[in-house]
Design an enzyme around this catalytic site. Structure first.
Site, PDB file in Angstrom:
ATOM      1  NE  ARG A 102      -8.478   1.314   5.351  1.00 22.67           N
ATOM      2  CZ  ARG A 102      -9.412   0.728   4.589  1.00 22.67           C
ATOM      3  NH1 ARG A 102     -10.542   0.901   4.463  1.00 22.67           N
ATOM      4  NH2 ARG A 102      -8.843  -0.412   4.252  1.00 22.67           N
ATOM      5  N   GLY A 103      -7.197   2.367   1.657  1.00 21.03           N
ATOM      6  CA  GLY A 103      -7.338   1.473   0.806  1.00 21.03           C
ATOM      7  C   GLY A 103      -6.926   1.947  -0.562  1.00 21.03           C
ATOM      8  CB  ALA A 104      -4.883   0.367  -3.232  1.00 19.34           C
ATOM      9  NE  ARG A 112      -0.603   4.887   3.928  1.00 20.07           N
ATOM     10  CZ  ARG A 112      -1.519   3.769   4.472  1.00 20.07           C
ATOM     11  NH1 ARG A 112      -2.679   3.770   4.175  1.00 20.07           N
ATOM     12  NH2 ARG A 112      -0.916   2.776   4.814  1.00 20.07           N
ATOM     13  CD  GLN A 171      -6.413  -1.382   9.006  1.00 18.32           C
ATOM     14  OE1 GLN A 171      -6.205  -2.180   9.729  1.00 18.32           O
ATOM     15  NE2 GLN A 171      -5.396  -0.548   8.231  1.00 18.32           N
ATOM     16  CG  ASP A 178      -2.502  -1.590  -0.261  1.00 18.04           C
ATOM     17  OD1 ASP A 178      -3.062  -0.616  -0.002  1.00 18.04           O
ATOM     18  OD2 ASP A 178      -2.961  -2.470   0.538  1.00 18.04           O
ATOM     19  CG  ASN A 191      -3.721  -6.970   1.114  1.00 21.05           C
ATOM     20  OD1 ASN A 191      -4.390  -5.854   0.627  1.00 21.05           O
ATOM     21  ND2 ASN A 191      -4.501  -7.611   2.193  1.00 21.05           N
ATOM     22  CE  LYS A 192      -3.284  -2.191   5.943  1.00 20.07           C
ATOM     23  NZ  LYS A 192      -2.275  -1.053   5.914  1.00 20.07           N
TER      24      LYS A 192
END
Length: 309
Positions: free
Chosen positions: A44-46, A78, A172, A213, A222-223
């Protein structure tokens, strides 16, 4: 640490769902397994999603599969992280998919080091820095974007402290960012998501640095929870920076047209394996939110610090 590695024509990934308790690895031998790893947030993470997607395309190529079909399926894994689409298209349009994926792998490391170098300039000796979610080595191939800025400041000898919020519902910040900081003995404390505004009001946070992201006209995706942190920072005059590579930018689209991923409600109903609400509770679980550009002090890229677009 390398979140992603290419070994014996297989993609090796740190299984981030097992951290911080276990450091284990998942091996993907075909693009379908890469899709599962992306969907299940093993990776995970762009930036990391983008590079993993590139290697997914390389696996499809090496296995003699239809690259157009693989591209469509990987892109559907995603919907929000623009790096995913950028990486798939880049490999699809290359002459040698594996060589292109390997090139992206090295570029990610170099890019993050450059982001750290430029971002270090905004961190002062004695700063306490809040970060949201995980934009560290685990969100990239190595080093990280937001945590890369923090790493660069720490290794330059600046006396800094880091605050990570939990980043519910998947945690996270608690499970990944705190773990990364502890691995390198960077001073870190964990707070509940709801505590950042109070700490800012008490003058206990000097800067905020988060990842992204997607960056487009008008702001940053973003998150989930990033926007609330940005609003608190604006209220208390705390500089709010976004650290992200240029591959995260969409210079043509409006940020407000972004498709925000809605994830399974059980991520909210359960925490640490325990149900925290009555059975059958209805849930709204967006994975990301939008921070308008007027809340952003600057965007730290591999080419320097720029204004939001």
């Amino acid at each position: 640490m390398r979140t992603i590695e290419w070994e014996d024509n297989k993609l090796k990934l740190i299984d981030q769902t097992k951290l911080p308790d276990e450091l284990t690895y998942v091996y993907c031998e075909n693009y379908q397994e890469v899709i599962v790893a992306i969907k299940d947030m093993i990776v995970r993470g762009a930036p990391a999603i983008g590079v993993a997607a590139g290697f997914g395309m390389a696996l499809a190529y090496l296995n003699g599969e239809d690259l157009e079909k693989a591209a469509d399926e990987i892109k559907a894994a995603r919907p929000t992280a623009i790096n995913l689409f950028w990486a798939v298209d880049r490999v699809l349009n290359s002459d040698d998919p594996l060589e292109e994926a390997l090139k992206m792998y090295q570029e990610d490391i170099d890019t993050n080091m450059a982001i750290g170098k430029y971002g270090c300039e905004v961190i002062d000796d004695g700063d306490t820095i809040l970060t949201h979610c995980n934009a560290g080595a685990l969100a990239c191939v190595d080093y990280g974007t937001a945590l890369g800025v923090i790493r660069a400041a720490f290794y330059e000898g600046k006396d800094i402290n880091v605050i990570c919020d939990e980043t519910r519902p998947r945690g996270q910040g608690a499970s990944l960012s705190v773990w990364e900081m502890q691995q390198e003995n960077i001073p870190v404390k964990l707070i509940p998501d709801v505590a950042s505004g109070f700490l800012m009001s008490q003058g206990k946070i000097d800067k905020v640095v988060i990842g992204a992201d997607r960056i487009a006209k008008g702001g940053v995706v973003n998150k989930i929870g990033s926007f609330m942190v940005a609003m608190a920072a604006k209220q208390h005059d705390v500089p709010f920076y976004v650290a992200a590579p240029l591959s995260t930018f969409d210079f043509e689209a409006s940020i407000f047209d972004t498709v925000i991923e809605e994830r399974d409600g059980d991520e909210v109903r359960y925490y640490g394996g325990a149900r925290i609400c009555p059975e059958g509770t209805e849930v709204i679980n967006p994975a990301f939110d939008i921070t308008p550009k007027e809340f952003i002090t600057g965007i730290i890229t591999e080419n320097g610090i720029i204004d939001p677009i």
